[in-house]
Scaffold this motif. Structure first.
Motif, PDB file in Angstrom:
ATOM      1  N   TYR A 180       0.830  -1.206   0.000  1.00  0.00           N
ATOM      2  CA  TYR A 180       0.000   0.000   0.000  1.00  0.00           C
ATOM      3  C   TYR A 180       0.862   1.253   0.000  1.00  0.00           C
ATOM      4  CZ  TYR A 180      -1.829   4.026   2.452  1.00  0.00           C
ATOM      5  OH  TYR A 180      -2.088   5.319   2.810  1.00  0.00           O
ATOM      6  N   ALA A 181       1.891   1.291   0.865  1.00  0.00           N
ATOM      7  CA  ALA A 181       2.743   2.484   0.960  1.00  0.00           C
ATOM      8  C   ALA A 181       3.463   2.739  -0.357  1.00  0.00           C
ATOM      9  CB  ALA A 181       3.753   2.315   2.098  1.00  0.00           C
ATOM     10  N   ILE A 182       3.904   1.677  -1.022  1.00  0.00           N
ATOM     11  CA  ILE A 182       4.591   1.838  -2.316  1.00  0.00           C
ATOM     12  C   ILE A 182       3.613   2.357  -3.357  1.00  0.00           C
ATOM     13  CG2 ILE A 182       5.726   0.587  -4.184  1.00  0.00           C
ATOM     14  CD1 ILE A 182       6.941  -1.253  -2.061  1.00  0.00           C
ATOM     15  N   LEU A 183       2.417   1.768  -3.413  1.00  0.00           N
ATOM     16  CA  LEU A 183       1.412   2.234  -4.370  1.00  0.00           C
ATOM     17  C   LEU A 183       1.055   3.694  -4.111  1.00  0.00           C
ATOM     18  CD1 LEU A 183      -0.983  -0.851  -4.418  1.00  0.00           C
ATOM     19  CD2 LEU A 183       0.286   0.034  -6.376  1.00  0.00           C
ATOM     20  N   ASP A 184       0.904   4.041  -2.844  1.00  0.00           N
ATOM     21  CA  ASP A 184       0.555   5.418  -2.489  1.00  0.00           C
ATOM     22  C   ASP A 184       1.649   6.384  -2.923  1.00  0.00           C
ATOM     23  OD1 ASP A 184      -1.257   7.264  -1.223  1.00  0.00           O
ATOM     24  OD2 ASP A 184       0.203   7.431   0.389  1.00  0.00           O
ATOM     25  N   MET A 239      -5.463  -3.319 -11.611  1.00  0.00           N
ATOM     26  CA  MET A 239      -4.651  -3.941 -10.577  1.00  0.00           C
ATOM     27  C   MET A 239      -5.257  -3.740  -9.198  1.00  0.00           C
ATOM     28  SD  MET A 239      -0.912  -2.821 -11.992  1.00  0.00           S
ATOM     29  CE  MET A 239      -0.177  -3.101 -10.386  1.00  0.00           C
ATOM     30  N   LEU A 240      -5.655  -2.521  -8.883  1.00  0.00           N
ATOM     31  CA  LEU A 240      -6.230  -2.235  -7.571  1.00  0.00           C
ATOM     32  C   LEU A 240      -7.602  -2.888  -7.406  1.00  0.00           C
ATOM     33  CD1 LEU A 240      -5.067   1.451  -7.282  1.00  0.00           C
ATOM     34  CD2 LEU A 240      -4.447  -0.391  -5.734  1.00  0.00           C
ATOM     35  N   ASN A 241      -8.351  -2.972  -8.502  1.00  0.00           N
ATOM     36  CA  ASN A 241      -9.625  -3.699  -8.423  1.00  0.00           C
ATOM     37  C   ASN A 241      -9.385  -5.167  -8.098  1.00  0.00           C
ATOM     38  OD1 ASN A 241     -11.195  -1.445  -8.976  1.00  0.00           O
ATOM     39  ND2 ASN A 241     -11.198  -1.798 -11.186  1.00  0.00           N
ATOM     40  N   GLY A 242      -8.300  -5.734  -8.664  1.00  0.00           N
ATOM     41  CA  GLY A 242      -7.959  -7.117  -8.344  1.00  0.00           C
ATOM     42  C   GLY A 242      -7.568  -7.289  -6.900  1.00  0.00           C
ATOM     43  N   LEU A 243      -6.792  -6.324  -6.385  1.00  0.00           N
ATOM     44  CA  LEU A 243      -6.429  -6.387  -4.962  1.00  0.00           C
ATOM     45  C   LEU A 243      -7.666  -6.309  -4.076  1.00  0.00           C
ATOM     46  CD1 LEU A 243      -3.215  -4.177  -4.610  1.00  0.00           C
ATOM     47  CD2 LEU A 243      -3.423  -6.630  -4.181  1.00  0.00           C
ATOM     48  N   MET A 244      -8.568  -5.381  -4.401  1.00  0.00           N
ATOM     49  CA  MET A 244      -9.762  -5.210  -3.576  1.00  0.00           C
ATOM     50  C   MET A 244     -10.675  -6.429  -3.661  1.00  0.00           C
ATOM     51  SD  MET A 244     -10.686  -1.147  -3.976  1.00  0.00           S
ATOM     52  CE  MET A 244     -10.758  -1.153  -5.767  1.00  0.00           C
ATOM     53  N   ALA A 245     -10.654  -7.108  -4.818  1.00  0.00           N
ATOM     54  CA  ALA A 245     -11.479  -8.311  -4.936  1.00  0.00           C
ATOM     55  C   ALA A 245     -10.987  -9.426  -4.025  1.00  0.00           C
ATOM     56  CB  ALA A 245     -11.488  -8.783  -6.394  1.00  0.00           C
ATOM     57  N   GLU A 254      -9.258  -4.237   7.724  1.00  0.00           N
ATOM     58  CA  GLU A 254     -10.300  -3.319   7.256  1.00  0.00           C
ATOM     59  C   GLU A 254      -9.772  -1.908   7.060  1.00  0.00           C
ATOM     60  OE1 GLU A 254     -13.618  -3.436   9.840  1.00  0.00           O
ATOM     61  OE2 GLU A 254     -14.111  -5.541   9.435  1.00  0.00           O
ATOM     62  N   GLU A 255      -8.914  -1.434   7.967  1.00  0.00           N
ATOM     63  CA  GLU A 255      -8.372  -0.087   7.812  1.00  0.00           C
ATOM     64  C   GLU A 255      -7.470   0.005   6.595  1.00  0.00           C
ATOM     65  OE1 GLU A 255      -8.296   3.890   9.384  1.00  0.00           O
ATOM     66  OE2 GLU A 255      -9.558   2.136   9.688  1.00  0.00           O
ATOM     67  N   LEU A 256      -6.719  -1.050   6.350  1.00  0.00           N
ATOM     68  CA  LEU A 256      -5.866  -1.093   5.162  1.00  0.00           C
ATOM     69  C   LEU A 256      -6.707  -1.125   3.891  1.00  0.00           C
ATOM     70  CD1 LEU A 256      -2.980  -1.209   4.131  1.00  0.00           C
ATOM     71  CD2 LEU A 256      -3.052  -3.708   4.355  1.00  0.00           C
ATOM     72  N   GLN A 257      -7.866  -1.773   3.939  1.00  0.00           N
ATOM     73  CA  GLN A 257      -8.776  -1.767   2.794  1.00  0.00           C
ATOM     74  C   GLN A 257      -9.196  -0.341   2.444  1.00  0.00           C
ATOM     75  OE1 GLN A 257     -12.113  -4.438   3.144  1.00  0.00           O
ATOM     76  NE2 GLN A 257     -10.896  -6.030   4.171  1.00  0.00           N
ATOM     77  N   LEU A 260      -6.363   1.418   0.681  1.00  0.00           N
ATOM     78  CA  LEU A 260      -6.197   0.940  -0.692  1.00  0.00           C
ATOM     79  C   LEU A 260      -7.305   1.484  -1.595  1.00  0.00           C
ATOM     80  CD1 LEU A 260      -5.065  -2.742  -0.057  1.00  0.00           C
ATOM     81  CD2 LEU A 260      -3.719  -0.932  -1.137  1.00  0.00           C
ATOM     82  N   ARG A 261      -8.511   1.593  -1.062  1.00  0.00           N
ATOM     83  CA  ARG A 261      -9.589   2.195  -1.854  1.00  0.00           C
ATOM     84  C   ARG A 261      -9.295   3.666  -2.146  1.00  0.00           C
ATOM     85  NH1 ARG A 261     -12.956  -0.588   2.011  1.00  0.00           N
ATOM     86  NH2 ARG A 261     -13.778  -2.528   1.110  1.00  0.00           N
ATOM     87  N   ASP A 262      -8.693   4.348  -1.189  1.00  0.00           N
ATOM     88  CA  ASP A 262      -8.321   5.752  -1.408  1.00  0.00           C
ATOM     89  C   ASP A 262      -7.288   5.876  -2.520  1.00  0.00           C
ATOM     90  OD1 ASP A 262      -8.305   8.636  -0.442  1.00  0.00           O
ATOM     91  OD2 ASP A 262      -6.196   8.116  -0.186  1.00  0.00           O
ATOM     92  N   VAL A 263      -6.318   4.955  -2.535  1.00  0.00           N
ATOM     93  CA  VAL A 263      -5.335   4.949  -3.620  1.00  0.00           C
ATOM     94  C   VAL A 263      -6.029   4.695  -4.955  1.00  0.00           C
ATOM     95  CG1 VAL A 263      -3.310   3.761  -4.570  1.00  0.00           C
ATOM     96  CG2 VAL A 263      -3.445   4.240  -2.124  1.00  0.00           C
ATOM     97  N   ALA A 264      -6.999   3.768  -4.966  1.00  0.00           N
ATOM     98  CA  ALA A 264      -7.737   3.480  -6.207  1.00  0.00           C
ATOM     99  C   ALA A 264      -8.480   4.719  -6.700  1.00  0.00           C
ATOM    100  CB  ALA A 264      -8.710   2.327  -5.975  1.00  0.00           C
ATOM    101  N   ASP A 265      -9.057   5.491  -5.784  1.00  0.00           N
ATOM    102  CA  ASP A 265      -9.743   6.726  -6.183  1.00  0.00           C
ATOM    103  C   ASP A 265      -8.761   7.718  -6.811  1.00  0.00           C
ATOM    104  OD1 ASP A 265     -12.121   5.738  -5.269  1.00  0.00           O
ATOM    105  OD2 ASP A 265     -11.998   6.720  -3.306  1.00  0.00           O
TER     106      ASP A 265
END
Length: 374
Positions: A180-184, A239-245, A254-257, A260-265
């Motif tokens: 998550y931190a790398i993606l962010d 990619m992020l949709n796959g992670l969230m799936a 849950e907090e990490l979810q 990750l959704r914020d990064v997807a936005d």
């Protein structure tokens, strides 16, 4: 890649981290014999750095000792032998090792058994040459390790590591939190690029209506960068949709979810902006082509008017030349002074020649005048 189930709150960036029970050892100073591809290697337990090995072999050995620890190994353009040693130690798939060696891969997310392989395209905007510099990052994640293989200057993973070490509750969530931190960090790095490209587009619009002859080349070069930028950002949505799936399947916190959704936005917003840039450049190129065509038509009209005026002048010159040629021809003939010419000894010869020249000149003048040559 199941993460430990725990609840945590994101700490403010200005708040100091809770002091560990024992201070982690300082990173050793590298010598000239150390391979420069190993940027940083550390072992963590419950979000706290507990060891900083000075080689890959030492990292492998210590990870076996810390059964509940996590290794985070950062590499920059590693050699083939180093990647193969990592593959042997962590059971990495040969295809992922091949991709990490060759680089120049499209952004993607692949699962090979218990290992997650992620390819990211980072970007940074260079102010001086006004261009976008792209880097490539390969991330291997397992249940107790994170391996990053960086090709290029971006992103700055040292800042990511520093941020995570200041938030041990987040780092304790395991490899997914590091991902998550790398993606962010990669997605946040797109913001200056978006601003720089937007500024370039504004400048290009001004140059187009100013009639700058070099603007077409600049539009083409920026369009190529936008296409490359589009290739870096658009696959991240899938990619992020796959992670969230896989949140439920892999027990993601849950907090990490939420993060990750914020990064997807943010990725979706950036991708939409990049798509808009490409459309804007296409429209600007069309407008520029129209303006160039109009300018060329105006120049052609000006040339046509100048040609018409020149033709009119040539017609007048030609008409007067023809009028003046007639008396010149008569005078030339009667100026040859042959004795056999009866007009030379004729009393009315001179008046006749003058009248003849006048009649011819007047006749030609009338003809040219009627044809609007004069």
């Amino acid at each position: 890649m199941a993460a430990k189930k725990r609840t945590w709150r994101r700490q403010p960036s200005l708040s100091p981290p809770p002091p560990p029970a024992s201070a982690p050892p300082a990173p050793p100073r590298r010598t000239a014999h150390d391979h420069v591809s190993v940027v940083n290697a550390a072992l963590y337990r419950d979000g706290i750095r507990v060891s900083t090995p000075d080689s890959l072999a030492e990292t492998f050995r210590q990870l076996r000792e810390y059964r509940d620890g996590m290794a985070w190994i950062g590499l920059h353009r590693p050699s083939e032998d180093e990647l193969h040693s990592l593959a042997e130690e962590f059971d990495l798939h040969p295809l992922s090792i091949e991709d990490a060696l060759e680089a120049h891969q499209r952004p993607k997310l692949e699962r090979y058994g218990e290992t997650l392989f992620v390819v990211l395209r980072a970007a940074r905007y260079l102010d001086a040459p006004e261009e976008v510099d792209f880097g490539e990052l390969h991330v291997f994640l397992g249940h107790d390790f994170v391996i990053t293989v960086r090709h290029g200057a971006a992103p700055d993973l040292s800042a990511v590591r520093h941020r995570m070490e200041e938030s041990p509750d987040l780092l304790a969530l395991g490899p997914e939190a590091v991902l998550y931190a790398i993606l962010d960090a990669v997605v946040d790095g797109y913001a200056p690029v978006v601003s720089g490209v937007q500024n370039d587009i504004d400048e290009i619009e001004t140059e187009v209506f100013r009639g700058d002859p070099e603007v077409s080349r600049r539009i083409y070069e920026l369009s190529r960068e936008v296409v490359e930028f589009q290739r870096a950002t658009r696959p991240l949505i899938g990619m992020l949709n796959g992670l969230m799936a896989g949140f439920t399947k892999y027990g993601t916190d849950e907090e990490l979810q939420r993060y990750l959704r914020d990064v997807a936005d943010h990725v979706t917003h950036t991708s939409e902006r990049v798509d808009g840039f490409r459309q804007a450049l296409t429209d600007i190129l069309t407008v520029n082509a129209t303006l160039v065509t109009q300018q060329q038509n105006a120049e052609m009209r000006a040339l046509a008017v100048a040609g018409f005026e020149q033709n009119e002048e040539i017609k007048k010159i030609s008409a007067w030349a023809a009028i003046l040629f007639a008396p010149t021809l008569v005078g030339t003939i009667y100026g040859m002074n042959f004795d056999s010419m009866p007009e030379l000894h004729w009393t009315l010869g001179y008046p006749f020649a003058i009248v003849l020249m006048a009649v011819v000149c007047v006749s030609l003048y009338v003809v040219f005048k009627r044809r609007d040559w004069l």
